[in-house]
Design a protein around this motif. Sequence first.
Motif, mmCIF file in Angstrom:
data_model
loop_
_atom_site.group_PDB
_atom_site.id
_atom_site.type_symbol
_atom_site.label_atom_id
_atom_site.label_comp_id
_atom_site.label_asym_id
_atom_site.label_seq_id
_atom_site.Cartn_x
_atom_site.Cartn_y
_atom_site.Cartn_z
ATOM 1 N N ILE A 116 0.982 -6.525 1.429
ATOM 2 C CA ILE A 116 0.161 -6.558 0.200
ATOM 3 C C ILE A 116 1.043 -6.159 -0.976
ATOM 4 C CG2 ILE A 116 -1.846 -5.556 -0.963
ATOM 5 C CD1 ILE A 116 -2.892 -4.916 1.904
ATOM 6 N N ARG A 117 1.026 -6.971 -2.037
ATOM 7 C CA ARG A 117 1.748 -6.652 -3.265
ATOM 8 C C ARG A 117 0.772 -5.933 -4.185
ATOM 9 N NH1 ARG A 117 6.934 -6.437 -4.251
ATOM 10 N NH2 ARG A 117 7.147 -8.307 -3.016
ATOM 11 N N LEU A 118 1.094 -4.710 -4.586
ATOM 12 C CA LEU A 118 0.213 -3.881 -5.423
ATOM 13 C C LEU A 118 0.413 -4.214 -6.900
ATOM 14 C CD1 LEU A 118 0.737 -0.520 -3.538
ATOM 15 C CD2 LEU A 118 -1.113 -2.151 -3.262
ATOM 16 N N PRO A 119 -0.548 -3.883 -7.741
ATOM 17 C CA PRO A 119 -0.427 -4.202 -9.175
ATOM 18 C C PRO A 119 0.804 -3.579 -9.833
ATOM 19 C CG PRO A 119 -2.678 -3.545 -8.659
ATOM 20 C CD PRO A 119 -1.853 -3.324 -7.430
ATOM 21 N N ASP A 120 1.287 -2.466 -9.326
ATOM 22 C CA ASP A 120 2.471 -1.839 -9.924
ATOM 23 C C ASP A 120 3.780 -2.444 -9.400
ATOM 24 O OD1 ASP A 120 2.556 -0.848 -7.361
ATOM 25 O OD2 ASP A 120 2.475 1.272 -7.929
ATOM 26 N N GLY A 121 3.665 -3.504 -8.568
ATOM 27 C CA GLY A 121 4.844 -4.196 -8.070
ATOM 28 C C GLY A 121 5.315 -3.728 -6.710
ATOM 29 N N LYS A 122 4.806 -2.626 -6.217
ATOM 30 C CA LYS A 122 5.197 -2.124 -4.908
ATOM 31 C C LYS A 122 4.581 -2.994 -3.815
ATOM 32 C CE LYS A 122 5.701 2.650 -6.386
ATOM 33 N NZ LYS A 122 5.204 4.018 -6.238
ATOM 34 N N LYS A 123 5.163 -2.874 -2.641
ATOM 35 C CA LYS A 123 4.705 -3.667 -1.512
ATOM 36 C C LYS A 123 4.250 -2.706 -0.415
ATOM 37 C CE LYS A 123 6.553 -7.155 1.632
ATOM 38 N NZ LYS A 123 7.762 -7.902 1.985
ATOM 39 N N ALA A 124 3.074 -2.974 0.158
ATOM 40 C CA ALA A 124 2.549 -2.168 1.255
ATOM 41 C C ALA A 124 2.389 -3.070 2.467
ATOM 42 C CB ALA A 124 1.213 -1.545 0.870
ATOM 43 N N GLU A 125 2.870 -2.587 3.613
ATOM 44 C CA GLU A 125 2.753 -3.344 4.850
ATOM 45 C C GLU A 125 2.057 -2.489 5.894
ATOM 46 O OE1 GLU A 125 6.667 -6.230 4.652
ATOM 47 O OE2 GLU A 125 6.678 -4.555 6.026
ATOM 48 N N ARG A 126 1.243 -3.157 6.712
ATOM 49 C CA ARG A 126 0.542 -2.435 7.778
ATOM 50 C C ARG A 126 0.130 -3.443 8.844
ATOM 51 N NH1 ARG A 126 -3.976 -0.229 10.088
ATOM 52 N NH2 ARG A 126 -4.048 2.003 10.287
ATOM 53 N N ARG A 127 0.072 -2.950 10.079
ATOM 54 C CA ARG A 127 -0.378 -3.782 11.199
ATOM 55 C C ARG A 127 -1.863 -3.529 11.438
ATOM 56 N NH1 ARG A 127 4.530 -1.667 12.812
ATOM 57 N NH2 ARG A 127 3.496 -0.011 13.964
ATOM 58 N N PHE A 128 -2.568 -4.628 11.739
ATOM 59 C CA PHE A 128 -3.994 -4.561 12.070
ATOM 60 C C PHE A 128 -4.223 -5.411 13.310
ATOM 61 C CE2 PHE A 128 -3.972 -3.707 7.535
ATOM 62 C CZ PHE A 128 -4.884 -2.675 7.407
ATOM 63 N N ARG A 129 -5.271 -5.114 14.018
ATOM 64 C CA ARG A 129 -5.670 -5.962 15.145
ATOM 65 C C ARG A 129 -6.221 -7.268 14.573
ATOM 66 N NH1 ARG A 129 -5.037 -2.993 19.446
ATOM 67 N NH2 ARG A 129 -5.429 -0.756 19.386
ATOM 68 N N LYS A 130 -6.110 -8.332 15.303
ATOM 69 C CA LYS A 130 -6.570 -9.632 14.812
ATOM 70 C C LYS A 130 -8.087 -9.676 14.656
ATOM 71 C CE LYS A 130 -2.718 -12.425 16.296
ATOM 72 N NZ LYS A 130 -2.259 -13.564 17.040
ATOM 73 N N ASN A 131 -8.820 -8.857 15.391
ATOM 74 C CA ASN A 131 -10.272 -8.859 15.274
ATOM 75 C C ASN A 131 -10.787 -7.835 14.253
ATOM 76 O OD1 ASN A 131 -9.744 -6.532 16.615
ATOM 77 N ND2 ASN A 131 -11.109 -6.922 18.349
ATOM 78 N N THR A 132 -9.892 -7.247 13.432
ATOM 79 C CA THR A 132 -10.297 -6.285 12.400
ATOM 80 C C THR A 132 -11.085 -6.991 11.310
ATOM 81 O OG1 THR A 132 -8.333 -4.943 12.809
ATOM 82 C CG2 THR A 132 -9.456 -4.600 10.728
ATOM 83 N N GLN A 133 -12.179 -6.390 10.892
ATOM 84 C CA GLN A 133 -13.022 -6.983 9.842
ATOM 85 C C GLN A 133 -12.315 -6.912 8.486
ATOM 86 O OE1 GLN A 133 -16.651 -4.759 9.977
ATOM 87 N NE2 GLN A 133 -17.274 -5.644 11.949
ATOM 88 N N VAL A 134 -12.641 -7.864 7.613
ATOM 89 C CA VAL A 134 -12.032 -7.932 6.291
ATOM 90 C C VAL A 134 -12.371 -6.681 5.476
ATOM 91 C CG1 VAL A 134 -11.981 -9.234 4.124
ATOM 92 C CG2 VAL A 134 -12.057 -10.450 6.294
#
Length: 151
Positions: A116-134
């Motif tokens: 995910i690219r944040l509004p301040d330009g930083k990037k956040a990464e994370r792993r989720f299960r494929k069945n995780t709800q939006v």
Amino acid sequence: MPIVVERLEGVVTLQEYLDFLDRNMSPIAADIEIPSIDPALYQERIIREQQDQELREAEALVRERYKSEEIKRSLQRKKEEEEMQKKIEEEEERSRKLDRIGEEPELGPDISQISIRLPDGKKAERRFRKNTQVGILYEYIETLGVKDFEI
């Protein structure tokens, strides 16, 4: 020994009282010698009365200013307390969201890596299960401090 010349009884008007004083003080005043007041002493008394009045006014202004400053400090303290309470509530909400999101899963076949690219330009990464709800993804983004966003 005092002598009662005339008596006033009941409620009287101001004019009746002044007339009473004129009638009864005139004979007595003739016998009394009124000392003359030194003009310098009289002027000094006038100045002292003016200074006392100015001092009372200045003290009233100081009291009013102090009261105004107290009100400002009280409002500032209240504002700070409200801000602190708001921060505590936000942190508690963030903690609840992190609990709902759960821990980051280990790499595996049913795991997706989200970037995910944040509004301040930083990037956040994370792993989720494929069945995780939006909704969980939205909550994750909110825990990063992003408000009012679109995906």
